[in-house]
Motif scaffolding. Structure first.
Motif, PDB file in Angstrom:
ATOM      1  N   MET A 110       0.825  -1.203   0.000  1.00 56.63           N
ATOM      2  CA  MET A 110       0.000   0.000   0.000  1.00 56.63           C
ATOM      3  C   MET A 110       0.865   1.261   0.000  1.00 56.63           C
ATOM      4  SD  MET A 110      -3.017   1.247  -0.111  1.00 56.63           S
ATOM      5  CE  MET A 110      -4.179  -0.018   0.380  1.00 56.63           C
ATOM      6  N   LYS A 111       1.976   1.218   0.717  1.00 54.45           N
ATOM      7  CA  LYS A 111       2.887   2.364   0.749  1.00 54.45           C
ATOM      8  C   LYS A 111       3.444   2.642  -0.646  1.00 54.45           C
ATOM      9  CE  LYS A 111       7.284   3.803   2.944  1.00 54.45           C
ATOM     10  NZ  LYS A 111       6.881   5.052   3.621  1.00 54.45           N
ATOM     11  N   ARG A 112       3.838   1.589  -1.356  1.00 55.28           N
ATOM     12  CA  ARG A 112       4.356   1.766  -2.711  1.00 55.28           C
ATOM     13  C   ARG A 112       3.260   2.255  -3.656  1.00 55.28           C
ATOM     14  NH1 ARG A 112       7.842   3.877  -5.828  1.00 55.28           N
ATOM     15  NH2 ARG A 112       7.974   2.909  -7.885  1.00 55.28           N
ATOM     16  N   LEU A 113       2.050   1.711  -3.511  1.00 53.43           N
ATOM     17  CA  LEU A 113       0.926   2.151  -4.335  1.00 53.43           C
ATOM     18  C   LEU A 113       0.628   3.622  -4.090  1.00 53.43           C
ATOM     19  CD1 LEU A 113      -1.311   1.242  -6.311  1.00 53.43           C
ATOM     20  CD2 LEU A 113      -2.729   0.720  -4.312  1.00 53.43           C
ATOM     21  N   MET A 114       0.673   4.037  -2.837  1.00 54.64           N
ATOM     22  CA  MET A 114       0.445   5.441  -2.507  1.00 54.64           C
ATOM     23  C   MET A 114       1.560   6.312  -3.082  1.00 54.64           C
ATOM     24  SD  MET A 114      -0.376   7.067   1.255  1.00 54.64           S
ATOM     25  CE  MET A 114       1.236   6.643   1.948  1.00 54.64           C
ATOM     26  N   ASP A 115       2.807   5.841  -3.026  1.00 55.57           N
ATOM     27  CA  ASP A 115       3.927   6.584  -3.610  1.00 55.57           C
ATOM     28  C   ASP A 115       3.686   6.861  -5.096  1.00 55.57           C
ATOM     29  OD1 ASP A 115       5.278   6.598  -1.225  1.00 55.57           O
ATOM     30  OD2 ASP A 115       6.649   4.968  -1.743  1.00 55.57           O
ATOM     31  N   VAL A 116       3.325   5.802  -5.827  1.00 55.74           N
ATOM     32  CA  VAL A 116       3.141   5.939  -7.274  1.00 55.74           C
ATOM     33  C   VAL A 116       1.948   6.837  -7.592  1.00 55.74           C
ATOM     34  CG1 VAL A 116       2.588   4.677  -9.388  1.00 55.74           C
ATOM     35  CG2 VAL A 116       4.235   3.726  -7.774  1.00 55.74           C
ATOM     36  N   ALA A 117       0.827   6.617  -6.895  1.00 56.35           N
ATOM     37  CA  ALA A 117      -0.385   7.389  -7.186  1.00 56.35           C
ATOM     38  C   ALA A 117      -0.192   8.872  -6.904  1.00 56.35           C
ATOM     39  CB  ALA A 117      -1.555   6.832  -6.368  1.00 56.35           C
ATOM     40  N   VAL A 118       0.343   9.200  -5.740  1.00 58.27           N
ATOM     41  CA  VAL A 118       0.535  10.609  -5.379  1.00 58.27           C
ATOM     42  C   VAL A 118       1.545  11.275  -6.304  1.00 58.27           C
ATOM     43  CG1 VAL A 118       1.372  12.163  -3.578  1.00 58.27           C
ATOM     44  CG2 VAL A 118      -0.131  10.252  -2.976  1.00 58.27           C
ATOM     45  N   SER A 119       2.624  10.574  -6.640  1.00 64.07           N
ATOM     46  CA  SER A 119       3.643  11.149  -7.522  1.00 64.07           C
ATOM     47  C   SER A 119       3.072  11.463  -8.902  1.00 64.07           C
ATOM     48  CB  SER A 119       4.827  10.191  -7.652  1.00 64.07           C
ATOM     49  OG  SER A 119       5.431   9.970  -6.408  1.00 64.07           O
ATOM     50  N   LEU A 120       2.280  10.542  -9.451  1.00 62.33           N
ATOM     51  CA  LEU A 120       1.670  10.785 -10.765  1.00 62.33           C
ATOM     52  C   LEU A 120       0.733  11.979 -10.718  1.00 62.33           C
ATOM     53  CD1 LEU A 120       0.899   7.156 -11.995  1.00 62.33           C
ATOM     54  CD2 LEU A 120       2.493   8.783 -13.025  1.00 62.33           C
ATOM     55  N   VAL A 121      -0.085  12.053  -9.676  1.00 64.58           N
ATOM     56  CA  VAL A 121      -1.032  13.169  -9.550  1.00 64.58           C
ATOM     57  C   VAL A 121      -0.287  14.501  -9.454  1.00 64.58           C
ATOM     58  CG1 VAL A 121      -2.747  14.227  -8.039  1.00 64.58           C
ATOM     59  CG2 VAL A 121      -2.894  11.792  -8.571  1.00 64.58           C
ATOM     60  N   VAL A 122       0.729  14.552  -8.607  1.00 59.83           N
ATOM     61  CA  VAL A 122       1.480  15.807  -8.412  1.00 59.83           C
ATOM     62  C   VAL A 122       2.194  16.223  -9.693  1.00 59.83           C
ATOM     63  CG1 VAL A 122       3.436  16.852  -7.198  1.00 59.83           C
ATOM     64  CG2 VAL A 122       1.758  15.497  -5.933  1.00 59.83           C
ATOM     65  N   LEU A 123       2.885  15.296 -10.341  1.00 62.17           N
ATOM     66  CA  LEU A 123       3.672  15.636 -11.528  1.00 62.17           C
ATOM     67  C   LEU A 123       2.785  15.999 -12.713  1.00 62.17           C
ATOM     68  CD1 LEU A 123       6.488  12.927 -11.348  1.00 62.17           C
ATOM     69  CD2 LEU A 123       6.702  15.364 -10.859  1.00 62.17           C
ATOM     70  N   VAL A 124       1.681  15.270 -12.906  1.00 60.43           N
ATOM     71  CA  VAL A 124       0.832  15.509 -14.081  1.00 60.43           C
ATOM     72  C   VAL A 124      -0.065  16.727 -13.889  1.00 60.43           C
ATOM     73  CG1 VAL A 124      -1.012  14.537 -15.502  1.00 60.43           C
ATOM     74  CG2 VAL A 124       0.888  13.082 -14.771  1.00 60.43           C
ATOM     75  N   LEU A 125      -0.801  16.780 -12.772  1.00 57.81           N
ATOM     76  CA  LEU A 125      -1.728  17.896 -12.573  1.00 57.81           C
ATOM     77  C   LEU A 125      -1.009  19.222 -12.356  1.00 57.81           C
ATOM     78  CD1 LEU A 125      -4.546  16.321 -10.347  1.00 57.81           C
ATOM     79  CD2 LEU A 125      -4.394  16.525 -12.835  1.00 57.81           C
ATOM     80  N   GLY A 126       0.166  19.176 -11.767  1.00 57.07           N
ATOM     81  CA  GLY A 126       0.892  20.423 -11.521  1.00 57.07           C
ATOM     82  C   GLY A 126       1.894  20.785 -12.599  1.00 57.07           C
ATOM     83  N   LEU A 127       1.877  20.075 -13.740  1.00 57.66           N
ATOM     84  CA  LEU A 127       2.879  20.288 -14.782  1.00 57.66           C
ATOM     85  C   LEU A 127       2.997  21.738 -15.230  1.00 57.66           C
ATOM     86  CD1 LEU A 127       4.991  18.992 -16.592  1.00 57.66           C
ATOM     87  CD2 LEU A 127       3.188  18.493 -18.253  1.00 57.66           C
ATOM     88  N   PRO A 128       1.893  22.465 -15.479  1.00 61.59           N
ATOM     89  CA  PRO A 128       2.042  23.883 -15.870  1.00 61.59           C
ATOM     90  C   PRO A 128       2.793  24.710 -14.820  1.00 61.59           C
ATOM     91  CG  PRO A 128      -0.179  23.107 -16.316  1.00 61.59           C
ATOM     92  CD  PRO A 128       0.491  22.034 -15.512  1.00 61.59           C
ATOM     93  N   LEU A 129       2.496  24.468 -13.548  1.00 65.73           N
ATOM     94  CA  LEU A 129       3.177  25.212 -12.483  1.00 65.73           C
ATOM     95  C   LEU A 129       4.654  24.847 -12.433  1.00 65.73           C
ATOM     96  CD1 LEU A 129       3.177  27.089 -10.051  1.00 65.73           C
ATOM     97  CD2 LEU A 129       2.445  25.149  -8.631  1.00 65.73           C
ATOM     98  N   TRP A 130       4.983  23.562 -12.591  1.00 67.95           N
ATOM     99  CA  TRP A 130       6.392  23.156 -12.518  1.00 67.95           C
ATOM    100  C   TRP A 130       7.187  23.737 -13.700  1.00 67.95           C
ATOM    101  CZ3 TRP A 130       4.806  22.567  -8.225  1.00 67.95           C
ATOM    102  CH2 TRP A 130       3.939  21.587  -7.779  1.00 67.95           C
ATOM    103  N   LEU A 131       6.572  23.788 -14.864  1.00 65.67           N
ATOM    104  CA  LEU A 131       7.225  24.409 -16.015  1.00 65.67           C
ATOM    105  C   LEU A 131       7.447  25.892 -15.777  1.00 65.67           C
ATOM    106  CD1 LEU A 131       5.358  22.646 -18.971  1.00 65.67           C
ATOM    107  CD2 LEU A 131       7.688  22.210 -18.166  1.00 65.67           C
ATOM    108  N   ALA A 132       6.467  26.555 -15.170  1.00 67.27           N
ATOM    109  CA  ALA A 132       6.597  27.989 -14.886  1.00 67.27           C
ATOM    110  C   ALA A 132       7.713  28.237 -13.878  1.00 67.27           C
ATOM    111  CB  ALA A 132       5.270  28.534 -14.362  1.00 67.27           C
ATOM    112  N   ILE A 133       7.811  27.395 -12.837  1.00 68.79           N
ATOM    113  CA  ILE A 133       8.879  27.552 -11.850  1.00 68.79           C
ATOM    114  C   ILE A 133      10.236  27.333 -12.502  1.00 68.79           C
ATOM    115  CG2 ILE A 133       9.919  26.480  -9.810  1.00 68.79           C
ATOM    116  CD1 ILE A 133       7.116  26.001  -8.731  1.00 68.79           C
ATOM    117  N   GLY A 134      10.339  26.308 -13.368  1.00 64.81           N
ATOM    118  CA  GLY A 134      11.598  26.060 -14.067  1.00 64.81           C
ATOM    119  C   GLY A 134      12.006  27.244 -14.918  1.00 64.81           C
ATOM    120  N   LEU A 135      11.042  27.831 -15.625  1.00 63.34           N
ATOM    121  CA  LEU A 135      11.337  29.005 -16.460  1.00 63.34           C
ATOM    122  C   LEU A 135      11.772  30.184 -15.595  1.00 63.34           C
ATOM    123  CD1 LEU A 135      11.310  30.302 -19.269  1.00 63.34           C
ATOM    124  CD2 LEU A 135       8.893  30.863 -18.896  1.00 63.34           C
ATOM    125  N   LEU A 136      11.107  30.382 -14.447  1.00 59.86           N
ATOM    126  CA  LEU A 136      11.450  31.480 -13.542  1.00 59.86           C
ATOM    127  C   LEU A 136      12.873  31.326 -13.011  1.00 59.86           C
ATOM    128  CD1 LEU A 136      10.104  33.980 -12.303  1.00 59.86           C
ATOM    129  CD2 LEU A 136       9.409  32.568 -10.365  1.00 59.86           C
TER     130      LEU A 136
END
Length: 477
Positions: free
Chosen positions: A288-314
């Protein structure tokens, strides 16, 4: 058999038995109609069978039934199978059976399928374990072991290991410690034959400090500790030297009163040993810990992609250099991996000073980097490390190899942090301030060790919620 062959055999046998159990259920329901006329008739046989087989194999993997069960009792495995199959059938009852069977025949159909799955899988696994036991007796798929202890104890444990080849331990060497007035020595098995002490030859004078090197050179998987009940300091030194190494520690029962709840008693085919510092989380919680790791990581990286790109550009626009900073860190069992972060310091910040810890008002930190550190957003690229399996969401923070070597010399049991995967956040991060000195690190190690010995999903969730609060409050550093 090797671990890879064992896993392949279990997957093949289990898959075959799950398919056969479904086939029996199909015949009993639709051909023989033992449970009365079915409410619904399937459109096909093959696809539902594959779905059911995949369901069971995923449930078994989630429950830890494909983890290595080296020399475990076959009865213990049958008990574990009983529990998992019972839970799996109950899930199917509420998901499928309850709507597709006549109420009067539901009980019989459920019991028939449960008995088919449990009986067939048990027979298949007993066959695999029997073959495994025969191969171990003939020297195939055994664990490489190293004995540490006093002279007489070393010889006694050698004889015990030789008496029980079914336990599958191949002694490849021993460190014979010295009493006052004696000399210590390292022994290695000639030809890998552990059946008699006479086959062991002294290769060099040796102290217990050589233990980590020998574990690596001899590819040791188990360290057998043959000390006496009064040798507290020697035992603690062995535990310290083995910290972070991918080995299991087993000792003779004399030490049970000393280590208390940190041990698990084993009787490997009559060979009494006690495993020290076993895995603190049950298999299903680890899954369950590994499943939670994968699920949360995918959600954070995919849904927040515009923000992460903006931070990288900044970051690129406000200071020269790359947006992502890469650094070597020490992971589980001492493995080195590349950690990713948003860059918060100027390029070549350590060119003059070498590796140093960051301070509270560190002049090397960029203005954007200071904000990223307060909000902990600089850690976001590490979700990629989590997806890759280098890290987990929660665990001790990984450190650089330079500092690991230094801290391992200064802080007792520091390497015990490497028993588990490092994390983006951890108990030390939410309970202690940013480490600016060796004393801060000492305090954090105490929190890390507390976490390792008390790991649970409940504790992970508590740490994650506290981390989110820290981010929203801007209390990071």
């Amino acid at each position: 058999m090797s671990r890879r062959v064992e896993l392949a055999a279990l997957l093949l046998i289990d898959g075959l038995m799950f398919s056969l159990a479904y086939g029996l259920l199909y015949l009993a329901r639709f051909e023989w109609q033992w449970f009365g006329p079915p409410v619904l008739y399937p459109a096909a046989f093959g696809f539902p069978m594959l779905l059911m087989t995949a369901y069971w194999m995923l449930l078994f993997a989630f429950s830890g039934l494909y983890r290595e069960r080296y020399a475990d009792s076959r009865l213990d495995e049958l008990v574990a199978l009983f529990k998992v199959v019972s839970v799996g059938v109950l899930i199917l009852v509420f998901a499928i059976f309850i709507d597709t069977l006549e109420p009067s025949s539901t009980r019989e159909a459920i019991f028939f399928y449960w008995a088919s799955v449990y009986g067939l899988v048990s027979v298949g696994r007993l066959g695999v374990r029997t073959v495994q036991k025969v191969l171990r007796v003939h020297g195939y798929g055994v664990h490489r072991a190293l004995i540490v202890g006093w002279g007489d104890k070393v010889e006694e444990l050698y004889q015990e290991v030789a008496r029980y080849p079914e336990a599958g331990l191949k002694v490849v060497g021993a460190i014979r410690l010295a009493r006052p007035g004696e000399s210590s020595a390292l022994f290695e098995a000639e030809g890998g034959d552990p059946t008699a002490v006479a086959t062991m030859t002294s290769t060099s004078a040796c102290t217990i400090e050589a233990l980590p090197r020998l574990i690596d050179e001899l590819k040791v998987e188990d360290v057998l500790i043959a000390l006496e009940g009064r040798d507290h300091d020697a035992l603690l030194e062995v535990l310290r030297l083995c910290d972070g190494k991918p080995v299991k520690l087993k000792l003779v029962p004399d030490f049970y009163t000393l280590i208390g709840g940190m041990a698990r008693t084993e009787h490997m085919y009559g060979l009494p040993l006690i495993e020290v510092l076993p895995e603190p989380m049950p298999a299903w919680e680890q899954s369950m810990k590994r499943l939670m790791d994968v699920a949360v990581s995918l959600v954070v990286l995919v849904l927040g992609l515009p923000l992460w790109l903006a931070i990288g550009l900044l970051i690129r626009l406000t200071s020269p250099g790359p947006a992502i900073y890469r650094q070597q860190r020490v992971g589980q069992h001492g493995r080195i991996f590349t950690l990713y972060k948003f860059r918060t310091m100027y390029v070549d910040a350590e060119a003059r000073t070498g590796p140093v810890w960051a301070t509270k008002d560190d002049p090397r930190i960029t203005p954007i980097g200071r904000w990223l550190r307060r909000t902990r957003l600089d850690e976001v690229p590490q979700f990629w490390n989590v997806l890759k399996g280098d890290m987990s969401l929660v665990g001790p923070r990984p450190e650089r190899p330079f500092f690991v070597e230094q801290l391992a010399r200064e802080i007792p049991l520091y390497n015990r942090r490497h028993r588990v995967k490092p994390g983006i956040t951890g108990w030390a991060q939410v309970r202690w301030k940013y480490d600016n000195s060796l004393e801060d690190v000492r305090q954090k190690v105490k929190f890390d060790l507390f976490y390792i010995e008390n790991m649970s999903l409940r504790m992970d969730l508590k740490i994650l919620f506290r981390t989110i609060y820290t981010m929203l409050a801007g209390k990071g550093q």
